[in-house]
Design an enzyme around this catalytic site. Structure first.
Site, PDB file in Angstrom:
ATOM      1  N   ASP A 133      38.763  36.173  48.008  1.00  0.00           N
ATOM      2  CA  ASP A 133      38.459  34.740  47.920  1.00  0.00           C
ATOM      3  C   ASP A 133      37.225  34.435  48.756  1.00  0.00           C
ATOM      4  O   ASP A 133      37.303  34.026  49.907  1.00  0.00           O
ATOM      5  CB  ASP A 133      39.653  33.922  48.420  1.00  0.00           C
ATOM      6  CG  ASP A 133      39.522  32.449  48.076  1.00  0.00           C
ATOM      7  OD1 ASP A 133      38.617  32.104  47.284  1.00  0.00           O
ATOM      8  OD2 ASP A 133      40.320  31.646  48.584  1.00  0.00           O
TER       9      ASP A 133
ATOM     10  N   LYS B 173      41.309  40.993  44.584  1.00  0.00           N
ATOM     11  CA  LYS B 173      40.372  39.935  44.201  1.00  0.00           C
ATOM     12  C   LYS B 173      40.182  39.048  45.429  1.00  0.00           C
ATOM     13  O   LYS B 173      41.075  38.306  45.813  1.00  0.00           O
ATOM     14  CB  LYS B 173      40.917  39.130  43.019  1.00  0.00           C
ATOM     15  CG  LYS B 173      39.932  38.119  42.456  1.00  0.00           C
ATOM     16  CD  LYS B 173      40.546  37.407  41.243  1.00  0.00           C
ATOM     17  CE  LYS B 173      39.506  36.546  40.538  1.00  0.00           C
ATOM     18  NZ  LYS B 173      38.948  35.501  41.410  1.00  0.00           N
TER      19      LYS B 173
ATOM     20  N   GLU C 289      44.059  36.273  46.936  1.00  0.00           N
ATOM     21  CA  GLU C 289      43.769  35.568  45.687  1.00  0.00           C
ATOM     22  C   GLU C 289      44.341  36.251  44.453  1.00  0.00           C
ATOM     23  O   GLU C 289      44.827  35.600  43.548  1.00  0.00           O
ATOM     24  CB  GLU C 289      42.261  35.394  45.523  1.00  0.00           C
ATOM     25  CG  GLU C 289      41.908  34.530  44.318  1.00  0.00           C
ATOM     26  CD  GLU C 289      40.417  34.287  44.197  1.00  0.00           C
ATOM     27  OE1 GLU C 289      40.018  33.601  43.238  1.00  0.00           O
ATOM     28  OE2 GLU C 289      39.655  34.774  45.045  1.00  0.00           O
TER      29      GLU C 289
END
Length: 311
Positions: free
Chosen positions: A28, A26, A165
């Site tokens: 950022d 994931k 993240e």
């Protein structure tokens, strides 16, 4: 077309397991659809705003004919994506300034899905098939394929160790559900993030005129403006300058909240219309819904504020 959205994991790190799932980092950054269906490149934010002028270094995507890609625009600082560094880029529309910033600190577009390729709509095909199509594309400079992993728990540990993240789990058989938040994608973050409305601000107590704190809010399902709390961290440098300029353009005579604001937070506050959106990072939420230890990461013009949800 709107991007597909992930469902938050039930608790921190609670990713699904099994061979039917693939796992990705994931990132950022800021979500973007890269669209060449009109014969030229257009970059669209999650909220449907065009952001093409801000990222001239991604112009090579125009060489992919009649294609729509989904991915995350990131700006690397010390080897990791930095949202704070990217915040300066996302609002720029002046071509000369955008070009200068691109030369100094170019972004990278990390692509993780394809919706259309060479004139063929592929949203109904399974995730694995779409990823295979994506892997076969000749991606230009500043565009990279976001890797896929089989072990979600291992990736969760690696992302934590490297300050990334979080992780997104994706069901391998799932189609691309444009504009929908689907349980076929599950996201888990090491820290909580949300976009919020700024509804008031205070100067630093030293009296130097600098921005010292902002009051945050979110609208619930009935449209009422609910209080999320006061944030004083992160209000430095370009973030503070951009935010103060935006707030000065939207003054209000009274508190727009439908909640009661604690007197200690309301005292000395200058109210503003709830139109400025900021990205925040926070520890968790209190039983009443307030954010614990919120940090302002930047002004968002590419995303709508997240709605109020009961903690």
């Amino acid at each position: 077309m709107e991007p597909m959205l992930a469902t938050p994991a039930a608790r921190t790190g609670a990713l699904p397991h099994g061979p039917q799932w693939a796992f990705e980092v994931k990132w950022d950054g800021v979500r973007a659809l890269a669209d060449t269906t009109s014969g030229r490149l257009r970059l669209w934010s999650r909220g449907g705003r065009e952001t093409t002028p801000a990222y001239p270094e991604l112009a090579g995507l125009a060489d992919l004919p009649d294609t729509v890609l989904d991915g995350e625009i990131v700006l690397l600082a010390d080897g990791r994506p930095s949202f704070a560094a990217l915040a300066e880029r996302m609002h720029v529309r002046d071509a000369r300034r955008a070009a200068a910033l691109a030369r100094a600190r170019p972004v990278t577009y990390l692509v993780f899905d394809v919706l259309r390729t060479d004139g063929v709509d592929v949203v109904g095909r399974p995730y694995d098939e779409r990823r295979a199509l994506l892997a076969g594309l000749a991606l230009p400079d500043r565009v990279e394929l976001s890797p896929v992993y089989d072990d979600g728990d291992e990736l969760w540990a690696v992302t934590a160790a490297h300050g990334l993240e979080g992780v997104v789990a994706k069901r391998r058989s799932s189609p691309y559900r444009a504009g929908h938040r689907s349980s076929d994608w599950v996201k888990a973050a090491h820290q909580h993030h949300r976009t919020a409305l700024v509804v008031g601000w205070r100067e630093e107590t030293s009296g130097n005129g600098r921005l010292g704190a902002v009051l945050l809010g979110a609208r619930d399902g009935d449209g009422r403006l609910r209080y999320l709390g006061r944030a004083g961290s992160g209000l430095t440098g370009a973030v503070a300058t951009t935010l103060r300029t935006a707030l000065d353009r939207a003054p209000a005579d009274a508190a727009p909240f439908d909640d009661d604001v604690p007197p200690v937070d309301a005292r000395g506050t200058r109210w503003c219309a709830p139109v400025v959106v900021v990205d925040t990072r926070y520890l968790n939420r209190t039983p009443t819904g307030r954010l614990r230890q919120p940090v302002i990461r930047g002004v968002r013009t590419d995303a709508d504020p997240d709605p109020w949800e009961q903690p």
